[in-house]
Design an enzyme around this catalytic site. Sequence first.
Site, short mmCIF file in Angstrom:
data_model
loop_
_atom_site.label_atom_id
_atom_site.label_comp_id
_atom_site.label_asym_id
_atom_site.label_seq_id
_atom_site.Cartn_x
_atom_site.Cartn_y
_atom_site.Cartn_z
N HIS A 140 37.19 46.82 38.96
CA HIS A 140 37.71 45.65 38.55
C HIS A 140 38.87 46.26 37.33
O HIS A 140 40.25 45.50 37.33
CB HIS A 140 36.75 44.74 37.88
N GLU A 141 38.58 46.80 36.41
CA GLU A 141 39.38 47.34 35.54
C GLU A 141 40.94 48.14 35.91
O GLU A 141 41.77 47.73 35.58
CB GLU A 141 38.73 47.88 34.44
N HIS A 144 43.47 45.78 37.05
CA HIS A 144 44.39 45.06 35.99
C HIS A 144 45.45 46.15 35.83
O HIS A 144 46.62 45.75 35.53
CB HIS A 144 43.56 45.14 34.93
N GLU A 215 41.83 37.17 36.19
CA GLU A 215 40.44 37.76 36.42
C GLU A 215 39.86 37.42 37.57
O GLU A 215 39.19 38.47 38.33
CB GLU A 215 39.48 37.01 35.29
#
Length: 301
Positions: A140-141, A144, A215
């Site tokens: 997930h990070e 980003h 997100e």
Amino acid sequence: MRSRFEPDRQLTARMALTMFLLGLVYVGFVAALIVLLKSVVLVVVIAGGLLLAQFWYSDRIALFAMRGQLVSPEEEPELHGMIDRLCATADMPKPRVAVSHMDLPNAFATGRNPDHAVICVTTGLRRRLETAELEGVLAHELSHVAHRDVAVITIASFLGVLAGLVVRFAFYSQLFGGGRRDQNTAIALVLVMTVSALVYVLSFLLIRALSRYRELAAGRAGAMLTGKPSALASALTKVTGDIARIPTEDLRTATAFNAFFFTPALGPGTTLANLFSTHPSLERRLEALAELSARLGDTSP
């Protein structure tokens, strides 16, 4: 180099629109300050210097505030190994790795571009999550970083920070120097505070609208990379439930970085409407991951 994270055109369009609107607000803000303070050099130097500092040193500022420390592969072989595998799968540069010795279960990515990015996880997060869940959070990070929305949020948040600083400066200048100022100066300070407050509100709303979508995009991209949306959903559920039990002082430290976190650091009494939240509701995120899980045929427990 283009990573294997699937491009998100909606996210790109939203980032471009947000930056364009914030750019207009920023230009108007600087122009208003120049008119009110009657000093082009002072305003441009201060505004430009702060923007450059926040953009260039955003990773160091975030790590310092969150008590994060860069760690080597020798110090954290398991964490580095997990990020190595994910970066190889995503075909992207490996970010630096940091650990924050806080019980707050969270993770964040920061940095001005993929070549100068940092991913930081807290000891509280690692203690609570299984390997597959932690891998989902790290993916997930990494999304980003790959989507470059970390840099956009860093730049976007600067305007709110600057406006807040100007409000505080004008307030204390008026409070402690009121007896030595003439009426025109006092009026100018009040106008500066008003303009700054308006700019803060506009940037606040624009950043949160972008942050909520990014997100969802990161959750989708991260789950696609690992192929295990259910693991990310499990991590979200655990972290959100445990944050409510974190000491208040840790929450106060972390709240300023909510827009960068895997899930927001919400203290007691903050579970009201999600209108001004930096993240979608837990239910919305779990719903999106459940839909993706069904599509991918993810049968993980």
